[in-house]
Every structure is written in structure tokens, then in C-alpha cells.
Design a protein around this motif. Structure first.
Motif, PDB file in Angstrom:
ATOM      1  N   PRO A   1       0.970  -1.495  -0.305  1.00 35.23           N
ATOM      2  CA  PRO A   1      -0.293  -0.065   0.215  1.00 35.23           C
ATOM      3  C   PRO A   1       0.938   1.211   0.126  1.00 35.23           C
ATOM      4  CG  PRO A   1       0.088  -0.759   2.190  1.00 35.23           C
ATOM      5  CD  PRO A   1       1.195  -1.651   1.421  1.00 35.23           C
ATOM      6  N   ALA A   2       0.736   2.461  -0.487  1.00 34.27           N
ATOM      7  CA  ALA A   2       0.665   3.512  -0.253  1.00 34.27           C
ATOM      8  C   ALA A   2       0.876   3.288   1.181  1.00 34.27           C
ATOM      9  CB  ALA A   2      -0.006   4.886  -0.428  1.00 34.27           C
ATOM     10  N   ASN A   3       1.009   4.608   1.500  1.00 36.84           N
ATOM     11  CA  ASN A   3       0.860   5.788   3.099  1.00 36.84           C
ATOM     12  C   ASN A   3       0.006   6.896   3.198  1.00 36.84           C
ATOM     13  OD1 ASN A   3       3.287   6.481   4.771  1.00 36.84           O
ATOM     14  ND2 ASN A   3       3.853   4.426   3.783  1.00 36.84           N
ATOM     15  N   ILE A   4      -0.531   6.948   4.330  1.00 34.61           N
ATOM     16  CA  ILE A   4      -0.229   8.733   4.251  1.00 34.61           C
ATOM     17  C   ILE A   4       0.613   9.068   5.572  1.00 34.61           C
ATOM     18  CG2 ILE A   4      -2.890   8.154   4.922  1.00 34.61           C
ATOM     19  CD1 ILE A   4      -1.130  11.901   3.492  1.00 34.61           C
ATOM     20  N   ALA A   5       1.376   9.412   5.755  1.00 38.41           N
ATOM     21  CA  ALA A   5       2.013  10.365   6.929  1.00 38.41           C
ATOM     22  C   ALA A   5       0.946  11.006   7.998  1.00 38.41           C
ATOM     23  CB  ALA A   5       3.211  10.591   6.174  1.00 38.41           C
ATOM     24  N   PHE A   6       0.855  10.429   9.138  1.00 43.61           N
ATOM     25  CA  PHE A   6       0.120  12.394  10.375  1.00 43.61           C
ATOM     26  C   PHE A   6       1.323  13.195  10.769  1.00 43.61           C
ATOM     27  CE2 PHE A   6      -3.046   7.930  11.187  1.00 43.61           C
ATOM     28  CZ  PHE A   6      -3.805   9.134  10.246  1.00 43.61           C
ATOM     29  N   ILE A   7       2.291  11.826  11.105  1.00 39.34           N
ATOM     30  CA  ILE A   7       3.954  13.260  11.341  1.00 39.34           C
ATOM     31  C   ILE A   7       4.437  12.233   9.865  1.00 39.34           C
ATOM     32  CG2 ILE A   7       5.952  13.182  13.334  1.00 39.34           C
ATOM     33  CD1 ILE A   7       2.715  13.807  14.135  1.00 39.34           C
ATOM     34  N   LYS A   8       5.321  13.651   9.718  1.00 36.07           N
ATOM     35  CA  LYS A   8       5.729  13.104   8.265  1.00 36.07           C
ATOM     36  C   LYS A   8       6.955  13.062   8.768  1.00 36.07           C
ATOM     37  CE  LYS A   8       1.959  15.507   5.983  1.00 36.07           C
ATOM     38  NZ  LYS A   8       1.278  14.406   5.423  1.00 36.07           N
TER      39      LYS A   8
END
Lengths: 329, 329
Positions: free
Chosen positions: A7-14
């Protein structure tokens, strides 16, 4: 031969800024959520008849093309890394396809290198645990690929080469969130995130960001544990602004936001004032990830698609990490 | 009775954050250019027959209306300040009109309070020099009004109440620049700059901004002295980003930029890559001031007006500060 999907992931803390370009070590730990619908599928076949690695990429809605230039080099170097571990020298045929737009701030390289890592390891019969796979995925050069290896909500630790791994902090079913990607800009980025990871420390604000991030990491872990959307949302908006602030104040400045980005940001804030709770976060691109409770997903998606700035949306829930796909033949 | 006209000014180095709300003292010195075409004209008539101050405002393209609420209080308090200086108690009839949109990041309150200061002082037969007028204009509450008192390119010094004045650092004819205001958004600001001046110090980046500004002030003075547009432009873009970064990272965050702002920012950067040199700067609003050489004004203006995000443009050259208008009757 093996096929993996990641999967792609989305960062909450980059993850922003690379402390050690040789080992791909970050300046700070980061936290992300794997996406169940933005996927890369990669097949790796080691074939003694090949003189050279053959790498074919299929971007979203495009015909397959042979990898060239920098992408080819990066895939080849990663194959070498795994070949060395297995003690073999055989060349490979790699085919990889995305089901979502690449190079638009949707972590396509994270998904790609996570899938490549797992498929290659399996094709080489390397028996590696998730921790080791995440470390190898990090070393691919696309550091955040390590976060696409374990399931669900993931933390990637800052640390030395041994300690900088990614682990699940909550499984996908822990929290029924939605990530609706509002695609506002399909142009490829002018400045790749790799270059900006090197430039980040030229921003006079970078040190302040690193200091803040330590506190935000604690708060985001707590927000996930308690399923507190307001707390999570406040943190992720502050963190994405902080990351883009670093970009805009580095030398030379880099502005990933586009007019559509601002239109979506303001719409989300206005909807919150009306009582519909969702939050924005942007990776290194103009598109906006909109985080909300799954129960509000339909409403938020409909509103996003009515904005003239939004071309289309991609809906994701928390998903598993990289996994092998059994051969069907 | 006296009538004064005063210009709006565009800050190259922004005033952002108020160190002393009683004396309206800033955290940092700032540098601006007075605009020759965005003007406020104010007439003040002291009339013993009046029981109360009568204040009539005429906004851009609107009918005259009596001032109420906060604007009325601020004008009344400023009249009191000057009455006290003159030792009189007479009430005044004040009429003021703008020839440009108010509350849209074009320093309408700076122009307004500069004109009010000069017209009131003249109507009261106070013989004040430019330094004293700038100090009084600062005390109006709209601190940057002091920069609209002297001519041309102006620096407003940080310092105590006596030392925090505005002075000309170069006359208008020193440098043939243009400031083309690209109006993208005619909505009134949701958060006034007065409130954000108080919130600025809640941003974790504010201290860094203040440190940077000291160096930028030196560089901008040098760029003006040497008429170095590239140096000036680089500094003003960095400074406006830095100011808006403070807004976006304060508690609660404030985002003045709109989709049109980003569209103009990206267009300007793209035109620069093509060889047309102009630079953006935004005050506390969404509209974009585009600074270029006067010789490029026509080209830049035409391009701006072709952008769908731009409603119209206002063209300015460097102009004089506040001045009295002789009575024609």
C-alpha cells in the motif's frame, strides 16, 4: 518468482529531512496509516538467461514502459542489495503497476519499493521477518517505503541502521477512519522529495520543527490509542503545515501547494465550522488527503467532488501492509 | 478644517507582531514603499456646534456610511489623542474615502490613519514635523500607518515610543519600480491583522523570524540603495512567506492565502523562469502585490489579467507620503 502487493501510506507525522543519505536515516520518527486502496503490485522473476535486469513500470492509466534513468538505477541498486543478501548474481525481470497516480504526493515510491522489497525477498527465498523487511525497504532510498511493510497504523523509528525500522502501533481494524484523497493536480512534481530531503536542513525553521515533532509524536500515538479524531486531526494539520513551512523556507524555496490545495484546505475548515469533522494533510505534492471518521466518508467525499478544484477523489480505509500474492497458475 | 491624502504602502519587510499594545510598538523594524495610486482622502472639520464626532466612511465603490463599532472607536480615540495635544475639546466632522478595496491586504487602515493624522493635526493648527506625525500615526493603533507619512521608500524603526518613527530611506524617484496589485479575493478578511498581531508570538517560529528579519533589513536597505531588483525580490518573497508561516503556525492557525494567491505565486515563479522578473508579496490578505521594474509593468500586468484567478489589477509606482490638499473653495 514472486508477486507482492503493497500500500501507499499517508503520514500523520511526516518524514522530512534525511540525516544520513547512505543509510537513509531520518531526523525524526514518523507515524502513518497504510491505505487499503492505493496499491502497487510487483512481480519479480529471477532468470539465469537474463544479461541485465529488465524493469517494466505501468503508471496509473498508462501503457507499460521500460524504466530508465534514475528509477531504473534505484530499482537495480535495490535488487543488488537483496541479491547480495542471498548470495546470488542472477538478473531479474521486474514488472510493477500502480492503481493510483504516481508522483503526486500519494507515496507511490513508498508503495513501489515496499512491494519490490517483499517480492524480491520471496523470489530469492529469503526468509525475512517484518522488521528486517522494513529495514531493507528503508534502505531502498525511498525511506517511507518501510512504513508500507507492517499493517495498519505504523511508526517508523528514528535511530541507527539497526534500530530505524517500522512497526505496527495499531492494526487496521483498530480505528474506522477514512482517507479521501482529493486529486487537484495531476502534473508531476517539479522538485522530487529526494532532493528536498537534502535541502530541508537549510530552512531556518527546521530545528524548531524537529523540536515540535517530538511532542506531536506522543500526542498522535495517544490520539490513535484513544481513537480521538479531534486530537489526531489538530496534530496532522499542524504537522503538514510545519513540513510545508520547511519547504517554503529552505534555500531555494519549494512550494508544493497549488491553488486547488488551498481551496480544499479552506473548504475543510469551513465544513468543520458547520460541524462536519475532517482534517487535511499533504505529503510532498499538491493533492490533499482528507482524514475523517468512516461514518462521514460519504458526506465528505460528495462535498469534495463538488469543489471545482477537485478533479476526482480516491477513498481509502486503514489497510494491511505489504503481502505476497499466491501464484494462480 | 483640513483635507489630507495619504497612500497605502506595501511592506518589503513586514511588521508582524506587536510588542507593546499600549504604545503600538513592533517586535521588528520594517521597510515599505508608498503607493502612488492607492489613496485615502480624509477631511476633518472641527465644529463647536457638534455634540459628538461624526465620522463618515466611503469604501471603494460603495455609498458613504457612518462609522460604527470598532472603527468608530478607533477614529474617536485618535481624534482625542490629537485634541489633547492641541488642548481643545471641540468635536469633529470626519469624512474619509478610499479609492481602492478596503480590508483586502492593501493597507487601507494605514492609508486611512495616516490621512486622519495629518488632516486632524492641520485642522487643529498643530505645527508638527514628519517625525512627530509618524509617531502619532503609529499610535493610532494601525501601526504601519506611520510608514504612510514620509515619502517614497520608508523604514519604521523598532524602539521605544520616542524612537519608533518612520523615515524616508529613498525618495519615490530613486527607483522606478511598479507594484501591481493582483486582486483575487474581495471577501473581507475573517481575522483582522490586529488580532493576529497579538497571536504572532504564539507561533513556535516567531523567534526565528525575528532573528532572520535583522539580516533581511540590512539586505533590503542595500538592495534599495543599489536598485538591485533580484536581491530585493528574493528578500521580499522570503519575508512574506516568513510572515505567513507565523500566521499558519500560531494558535489558532490563520491562513490568509487563498487559491488565487497560490495561482499568482506559481505564475510569477514560472514567468521568472522564462526571464520576466517579478516578485510576490502579500500583506495580511489574499491579494498579491507583484513587484517589478516599471519597464516590465505592462507585460506583467497583461499576464496577470489573463489569469483566471485574477479579478482585476491596480498599478502603483513609488509615491509621496501623506500631504495636505489645499482648499479650493
Amino acid at each position: 518468482m514472486a508477486t507482492a502487493v503493497a500500500p501507499a501510506n499517508i503520514a500523520f507525522i511526516k518524514y522530512w529531512g534525511m540525516r544520513d543519505p547512505e543509510h537513509i536515516l531520518p531526523y525524526n520518527s514518523s507515524i502513518s496509516m497504510n491505505l487499503d486502496a492505493c496499491l502497487t503490485t510487483t512481480t519479480v522473476l529471477f532468470d539465469p538467461a537474463l544479461d541485465t535486469d529488465e524493469i517494466t513500470l505501468t503508471w496509473y492509466q498508462q501503457v507499460p514502459h521500460p524504466a530508465t534513468g534514475r528509477p531504473r538505477e534505484r530499482v537495480g541498486a535495490h535488487l543488488d542489495r537483496l541479491r547480495q543478501l542471498a548470495g546470488v548474481d542472477t538478473r531479474a525481470r521486474v514488472t510493477s503497476q500502480n492503481n493510483f497516480p504516481a508522483d503526486a504526493g500519494i507515496a507511490s515510491s513508498a508503495a513501489g519499493f515496499a512491494a519490490l522489497t517483499l517480492a524480491t525477498a520471496a523470489a530469492l527465498n529469503l526468509d525475512l521477518d517484518t522488521t528486517t523487511l522494513s529495514r531493507l525497504a528503508r534502505r531502498s532510498g525511498s525511506g517511507s517505503a518501510c512504513r508500507s511493510i507492517p499493517d495498519g497504523f505504523v511508526e517508523w523509528y528514528n535511530g541507527n541502521d539497526q534500530k530505524s525500522i517500522a512497526v505496527t502501533i495499531a492494526p487496521p481494524e483498530h480505528w474506522d477512519l477514512a482517507d479521501i484523497v482529493a486529486v487537484v493536480d495531476m502534473q508531476p512534481k517539479k522538485i522530487g522529495s529526494a532532493e528536498n530531503h537534502r535541502l530541508a536542513s537549510t530552512s531556518p525553521y527546521f530545528g524548531t520543527r524537529l523540536y515540535e515533532v517530538q511532542q506531536r509524536l506522543d500526542t498522535v500515538r495517544q490520539a490513535i490509542a484513544q481513537r480521538d479524531l479531534t486530537l489526531l486531526g489538530t496534530m496532522i494539520e499542524a504537522d503538514t503545515i510545519s513540513m510545508h513551512v520547511v519547504c517554503m523556507t529552505q534555500t531555494p524555496p519549494s512550494i508544493y501547494w497549488d491553488s486547488g490545495t488551498l481551496a480544499v484546505m479552506h473548504a475543510i475548515r469551513a465544513w468543520r465550522d458547520e460541524g462536519l469533522e475532517s482534517y487535511f494533510t499533504m505529503d510532498a505534492g499538491a493533492n490533499v488527503h482528507v482524514i475523517c471518521a468512516a461514518s462521514d466518508q460519504h458526506d465528505v467525499q460528495q462535498r469534495l467532488e463538488r469543489l471545482s478544484a477537485v478533479q476526482f477523489t480516491l477513498v481509502n480505509r486503514p489497510g494491511p501492509g505489504a503481502r505476497l500474492i499466491p501464484e494462480t497458475s
